[in-house]
Design a protein around this motif. Structure first.
Motif, short mmCIF file in Angstrom:
data_model
loop_
_atom_site.label_atom_id
_atom_site.label_comp_id
_atom_site.label_asym_id
_atom_site.label_seq_id
_atom_site.Cartn_x
_atom_site.Cartn_y
_atom_site.Cartn_z
N ARG A 1 43.41 8.51 14.99
CA ARG A 1 41.97 8.07 15.40
C ARG A 1 40.83 8.24 14.21
O ARG A 1 41.82 7.75 13.52
N LEU A 2 39.80 7.28 15.02
CA LEU A 2 38.98 7.18 13.80
C LEU A 2 37.80 7.86 13.95
O LEU A 2 37.10 7.43 14.81
N LEU A 3 37.26 8.58 13.11
CA LEU A 3 35.87 9.13 13.49
C LEU A 3 35.19 8.38 12.02
O LEU A 3 34.30 8.35 11.35
N LEU A 4 34.05 7.56 12.88
CA LEU A 4 32.81 7.20 12.66
C LEU A 4 31.84 8.07 12.59
O LEU A 4 31.14 7.85 13.53
N THR A 5 31.24 8.46 11.15
CA THR A 5 29.78 9.13 11.19
C THR A 5 28.92 7.87 10.31
O THR A 5 29.20 8.06 9.21
N ILE A 6 27.75 8.20 11.60
CA ILE A 6 27.38 6.37 10.51
C ILE A 6 25.53 7.91 10.88
O ILE A 6 24.70 8.11 12.46
N HIS A 7 24.86 7.42 9.57
CA HIS A 7 23.29 7.92 9.90
C HIS A 7 22.39 7.38 10.99
O HIS A 7 22.81 6.59 11.17
N THR B 1 47.24 13.95 9.95
CA THR B 1 47.60 14.65 11.05
C THR B 1 48.34 14.88 12.10
O THR B 1 48.53 15.03 13.47
N SER B 2 49.59 14.12 11.11
CA SER B 2 50.67 13.99 11.41
C SER B 2 52.00 15.26 12.25
O SER B 2 52.24 14.67 13.24
N ARG B 3 51.70 15.68 11.81
CA ARG B 3 52.11 17.14 12.50
C ARG B 3 51.32 18.83 13.51
O ARG B 3 51.40 19.29 13.22
N LEU B 4 49.97 17.68 13.19
CA LEU B 4 48.70 18.27 14.20
C LEU B 4 48.81 18.01 15.51
O LEU B 4 48.85 16.81 15.99
N ASP B 5 48.52 18.93 16.55
CA ASP B 5 48.15 18.27 18.03
C ASP B 5 47.40 19.42 18.52
O ASP B 5 47.47 20.67 17.84
N GLY B 6 47.02 19.22 20.05
CA GLY B 6 46.47 20.43 20.57
C GLY B 6 45.18 21.57 19.76
O GLY B 6 44.13 20.45 19.37
N ASP B 7 45.01 22.17 19.67
CA ASP B 7 43.92 23.45 18.78
C ASP B 7 43.98 22.80 17.68
O ASP B 7 42.35 22.78 17.35
N ALA B 8 44.87 22.85 16.66
CA ALA B 8 44.80 22.33 15.20
C ALA B 8 44.66 20.96 15.43
O ALA B 8 43.60 20.95 14.41
N LEU B 9 44.54 20.58 15.89
CA LEU B 9 44.67 19.34 15.49
C LEU B 9 41.99 18.56 15.99
O LEU B 9 42.16 18.21 15.35
N HIS B 10 42.16 19.44 17.15
CA HIS B 10 40.95 19.86 17.36
C HIS B 10 39.84 20.49 16.60
O HIS B 10 38.76 19.74 16.33
N ALA B 11 40.69 20.98 15.90
CA ALA B 11 40.40 21.53 14.51
C ALA B 11 40.18 21.19 13.90
O ALA B 11 38.52 21.09 13.06
N SER B 12 41.09 20.67 13.34
CA SER B 12 40.58 19.45 12.11
C SER B 12 39.40 17.94 12.48
O SER B 12 38.68 17.63 10.77
N ILE B 13 39.65 18.12 13.85
CA ILE B 13 38.77 17.44 13.65
C ILE B 13 37.37 17.47 13.14
O ILE B 13 36.04 16.85 13.19
N ALA B 14 37.21 18.73 13.86
CA ALA B 14 35.80 19.10 14.08
C ALA B 14 35.75 19.41 12.48
O ALA B 14 34.00 19.05 12.25
N GLU B 15 36.56 20.01 11.63
CA GLU B 15 36.58 19.60 10.29
C GLU B 15 35.87 18.80 9.34
O GLU B 15 34.71 19.12 8.61
N GLN B 16 36.93 17.94 9.79
CA GLN B 16 36.23 16.74 9.37
C GLN B 16 35.06 15.76 9.91
O GLN B 16 33.98 15.36 8.73
N ARG B 17 34.52 16.00 10.80
CA ARG B 17 32.98 15.43 10.98
C ARG B 17 32.05 16.71 10.48
O ARG B 17 31.32 15.52 10.18
N ALA C 1 32.20 17.67 7.54
CA ALA C 1 32.40 17.08 6.08
C ALA C 1 32.03 15.90 6.25
O ALA C 1 31.77 15.13 5.25
N ALA C 2 32.46 15.13 6.70
CA ALA C 2 31.74 13.58 7.05
C ALA C 2 29.63 13.98 7.03
O ALA C 2 29.23 12.95 6.48
N GLU C 3 29.53 14.71 7.47
CA GLU C 3 28.28 14.60 8.02
C GLU C 3 27.69 15.24 6.78
O GLU C 3 26.54 14.74 6.63
N SER C 4 28.50 15.77 5.66
CA SER C 4 27.70 16.56 4.49
C SER C 4 27.97 15.29 4.07
O SER C 4 27.30 15.32 2.41
N ARG C 5 28.34 14.43 3.25
CA ARG C 5 29.08 13.30 2.46
C ARG C 5 27.64 11.99 3.00
O ARG C 5 27.10 11.27 1.82
#
Length: 170
Positions: A101-107, A56-72, A74-78
């Motif tokens: 950032r570290l996104l931890l997704t735990i069942h 995410t080194s080239r992302l900030d603002g809305d693009a970063l938030h969109a990436s976080i939502a997308e990754q969240r 994806a993580a939930e689906s795994r």
């Protein structure tokens, strides 16, 4: 922190995984048998198997938030308790110039509001040890998962809980 690397993060997550049995759960759903939770032994699960790095080194603002939502999502689906995938960790690596950032997704089988606070404290302790080149030493558990599960089983067998069984299983 910006100085974090893959091996350090893997070591931090491995310390959590080995210290907290609930993070090593697997749901066993045998045909015709009651579902059971298996706690795999320490060392049986590799933190690298559920760690994903996203640049995410080239992302900030809305693009970063969109990436976080997308990754969240994806993580939930795994997450798959039947496959023993109770945890997904997504490292949103912002590079060496700024913190990632570290996104931890735990069942929810393995975590609740109280255990989140314990995990985040342990995550911080593990990082501090790794950053100093030490092996993480996490504090003893207040109540073991085994004891909690035994007490929960006893509670689940009382009449008021058994009356709710059909609702919970649907």
């Amino acid at each position: 922190p910006p100085e974090l690397d893959w091996q350090q993060l893997r070591g931090i997550l491995l310390a959590l995984l080995d210290h907290h049995p609930a993070l090593r759960l697997r749901l066993i759903d045998s045909a015709g048998a009651q579902r059971q939770l298996e706690v795999r032994p320490s060392g049986a699960v590799d933190a690298g198997d559920w760690l994903t790095r996203v640049d995410t080194s080239r992302l900030d603002g809305d693009a970063l938030h969109a990436s976080i939502a997308e990754q969240r999502n994806a993580a939930e689906s795994r997450l798959s308790p039947a496959n023993g995938s109770i945890v997904q960790a997504t490292w949103l690596d912002a590079g060496r110039e700024r913190p990632g950032r570290l996104l931890l997704t735990i069942h929810h089988l393995a975590v609740d509001g109280v255990s989140w606070r314990i995990l985040t404290d342990d995550l911080k302790r593990a990082w501090e040890a790794i950053a100093q080149g030490k092996r993480p030493e996490l504090p003893p558990e207040g109540a073991s998962f085994r004891r909690w599960a035994s007490e929960l089983q006893a509670h689940a067998n009382n009449a008021s809980c058994r009356a709710e069984l059909a609702w919970w299983t649907t």
